[in-house]
Scaffold this active site. Structure first.
Site, short mmCIF file in Angstrom:
data_model
loop_
_atom_site.label_atom_id
_atom_site.label_comp_id
_atom_site.label_asym_id
_atom_site.label_seq_id
_atom_site.Cartn_x
_atom_site.Cartn_y
_atom_site.Cartn_z
N TYR A 67 -34.28 15.59 -56.45
CA TYR A 67 -33.22 15.41 -55.44
C TYR A 67 -32.50 14.08 -55.65
O TYR A 67 -33.12 13.03 -55.75
CB TYR A 67 -33.80 15.45 -54.02
CG TYR A 67 -34.22 16.84 -53.55
CD1 TYR A 67 -33.87 17.99 -54.25
CD2 TYR A 67 -34.95 17.01 -52.39
CE1 TYR A 67 -34.25 19.25 -53.82
CE2 TYR A 67 -35.34 18.27 -51.94
CZ TYR A 67 -34.99 19.38 -52.68
OH TYR A 67 -35.37 20.63 -52.25
N1 LIG Z 1 -36.97 24.71 -52.50
C1 LIG Z 1 -35.68 24.81 -52.71
O1 LIG Z 1 -35.22 25.39 -53.69
C2 LIG Z 1 -34.73 24.18 -51.73
C3 LIG Z 1 -33.34 24.42 -51.85
C4 LIG Z 1 -32.49 23.84 -50.91
C5 LIG Z 1 -33.00 23.05 -49.90
N2 LIG Z 1 -34.35 22.81 -49.82
C6 LIG Z 1 -34.94 21.94 -48.75
O2 LIG Z 1 -34.42 22.36 -47.50
C7 LIG Z 1 -33.80 21.26 -46.85
C8 LIG Z 1 -32.70 21.74 -45.96
O3 LIG Z 1 -31.71 22.39 -46.75
P1 LIG Z 1 -30.21 22.37 -46.29
O4 LIG Z 1 -29.74 20.96 -46.17
O5 LIG Z 1 -29.46 23.29 -47.16
O6 LIG Z 1 -30.39 22.97 -44.81
P2 LIG Z 1 -29.37 23.64 -43.79
O7 LIG Z 1 -30.01 23.45 -42.46
O8 LIG Z 1 -29.04 25.02 -44.20
O9 LIG Z 1 -28.04 22.79 -43.90
C9 LIG Z 1 -28.02 21.46 -43.46
C10 LIG Z 1 -26.59 20.95 -43.47
O10 LIG Z 1 -25.81 21.64 -42.50
C11 LIG Z 1 -24.97 20.72 -41.81
N3 LIG Z 1 -25.47 20.62 -40.43
C12 LIG Z 1 -26.76 20.50 -40.02
N4 LIG Z 1 -26.85 20.48 -38.69
C13 LIG Z 1 -25.61 20.60 -38.21
C14 LIG Z 1 -25.08 20.64 -36.90
N5 LIG Z 1 -25.87 20.55 -35.83
N6 LIG Z 1 -23.73 20.78 -36.77
C15 LIG Z 1 -22.93 20.86 -37.84
N7 LIG Z 1 -23.38 20.82 -39.12
C16 LIG Z 1 -24.72 20.69 -39.30
C17 LIG Z 1 -25.11 19.39 -42.57
O11 LIG Z 1 -24.23 19.41 -43.69
P3 LIG Z 1 -22.83 18.63 -43.77
O12 LIG Z 1 -23.10 17.26 -44.24
O13 LIG Z 1 -22.09 19.42 -44.77
O14 LIG Z 1 -22.23 18.62 -42.41
C18 LIG Z 1 -26.53 19.49 -43.10
O15 LIG Z 1 -26.78 18.65 -44.20
C19 LIG Z 1 -33.39 20.33 -47.99
O16 LIG Z 1 -33.22 18.98 -47.57
C20 LIG Z 1 -34.57 20.47 -48.90
O17 LIG Z 1 -35.64 19.66 -48.45
C21 LIG Z 1 -35.21 23.38 -50.72
#
Ligand SMILES: NC(=O)c1ccc[n+]([C@@H]2O[C@H](COP(=O)([O-])OP(=O)(O)OC[C@H]3O[C@@H](n4cnc5c(N)ncnc54)[C@H](OP(=O)(O)O)[C@@H]3O)[C@@H](O)[C@H]2O)c1
Length: 373
Positions: A67
């Site tokens: 990451y």
């Molecule tokens: N194992 C894997 O292959 C894999 C892959 C992906 C992720 N992950 C893990 O999963 C975690 C979460 O993934 P993700 O960041 O994609 O999760 P997500 O919950 O789908 O998206 C989070 C993003 O949505 C936006 N957001 C979140 N809360 C919000 C709200 N209340 N209102 C408006 N926008 C909001 C923000 O992006 P903006 O900055 O764009 O607003 C935030 O960074 C990662 O940090 C990682 O640890 C693992």
């Protein structure tokens, strides 16, 4: 929004699968710690988000060696070096992603890479053990026996405490867990997979396998990278709105392109409608939905701003009444494809095997598409 230091529902810990590890029902994802990928948070914001999550009662952090080029791990390490408290948290990190182009052993799931990756993670995290060590993705190459013996060895050496598999086929998990049970190796505590209202494919194989074989599901991207916050609108084949999706929707990454389908926009519309009726933000409703799915122990949330985290931490207190849950189900239910429609007929609606009688069993079975005909 009023902020109270402690959020009781976050501090109601779950066991991770059939292990003794206690984790918060929301895990803080830190893929957005660091600005290297163009859509994360700088150090000061990342540390404020981490501090707030811990203050609210969270104890579970997810990162990976890959990451933001290692910055995510580094920021976590710096935080605990400065503030203390490392032993009170569950730090999960991952190996698999190749970090040195041209070197086939600097990535993948072979023993040489696992040892190399772990040494780097421990150095950046400024710790001498990892609580939960994830295989980041199936590499399609390394024998499963090598992976399981290597990870078991690391547990016995005290360098890692528990193990998990991320982004693997369900058959691979089933084989690894069965091997562990048969050979006295370390069992897999959890599976980390994409799971949200717009991505429900793991309901066909992974969730039933996890329930049957005693592993927890920890969903990633529960808001579909922000799509389910409801803040985006359609722009041609892409999106418009304030966040990461407009820039990454043009990156050509198929993982993101699959998001902008008619079906998914329909799910967003249904979600917004349900959220309006509950007087809650769509993000809270989408998170509440995923946290209550069978097998889910802890949902990995993401936030690039403190306000997003604050709002998302309240999701655990959202109840979705049955008629509104049915509205979400109708919009997002996965397609019933072969051979699952056969099971639906045979087990649930037809009585093909039971002769029309009712036979009860332990609830280790998950019905992928309840009520579908
Ligand atoms: N194992 C894997 O292959 C894999 C892959 C992906 C992720 N992950 C893990 O999963 C975690 C979460 O993934 P993700 O960041 O994609 O999760 P997500 O919950 O789908 O998206 C989070 C993003 O949505 C936006 N957001 C979140 N809360 C919000 C709200 N209340 N209102 C408006 N926008 C909001 C923000 O992006 P903006 O900055 O764009 O607003 C935030 O960074 C990662 O940090 C990682 O640890 C693992």
């Amino acid at each position: 929004m009023t902020t109270t230091p402690r959020i009781d529902s976050l501090a109601q810990y779950h066991l991770l699968g059939r292990s003794g590890l206690r984790v918060s029902p929301l895990c803080l994802g830190t893929m957005t710690f660091g600005t290297e990928w163009g859509w994360g948070s700088p150090k000061e914001t990342a540390h404020r988000i981490l501090a707030r999550y811990l203050e609210a009662g969270g104890n579970f952090l997810d990162t990976a060696d890959g990451y933001t080029g290692g910055t995510s791990e580094q920021l976590i390490g710096e935080y605990f070096a400065q503030h203390g408290g490392r032993d009170g948290v569950v730090i999960a990190t991952k190996f698999t992603i190749n970090t040195s182009p041209g070197d086939p052993n600097a990535g993948g799931n072979g023993r040489k890479n696992i040892y190399r990756a772990l040494e780097g993670s421990l150095r950046r995290l400024k710790t001498d053990y990892v609580d939960l060590y994830w295989l980041h993705a199936w590499d399609g190459l390394t024998p499963v026996e090598e992976v399981m013996h290597t990870l078991t060895g690391l547990v016995r050496e005290g360098k890692i405490r528990y193990i998990g598999l991320s982004d693997v086929p369900a058959w691979y998990f089933a084989r690894a867990q069965t091997l562990a049970e048969r050979e006295g190796l370390e069992r897999i505590a959890a599976l980390q997979l994409e799971y949200s209202l717009v991505e429900r494919n793991i309901e066909r194989e992974h969730i039933p396998a996890a329930l049957a074989l005693g592993a927890a599901i920890t969903p990633w991207s529960p808001l579909a990278s922000g799509l389910l916050s409801g803040k985006y609108t359609r722009e041609g084949v892409g999106v418009k709105g304030d966040g990461r999706l407009p820039s990454i929707s043009t990156s050509g990454n198929p993982g993101f392109l699959k998001l902008f389908t008619e079906r998914n926009w329909g799910i967003v519309d249904a979600l917004k409608d349900v959220a309006r009726q509950l007087d809650r933000p769509p993000a809270q409703v989408a998170l509440a939905w995923v946290t209550r799915r069978p097998g889910v122990a802890s949902t990995i949330i993401g936030a690039t701003r403190l306000e997003q985290l604050e709002a998302n931490l309240r999701a655990l207190d959202v109840e979705i009444p049955a008629p509104l849950a049915e509205r979400l189900e109708a919009a997002s239910r996965p397609e019933l494809v072969h051979p699952y429609h056969f099971f639906e007929e045979a087990f649930f609606t037809g009585g093909m095997f039971t002769g029309g009688t009712t036979v009860r069993s332990e609830p280790t079975w998950f019905r992928p598409s309840p009520g579908r005909r």
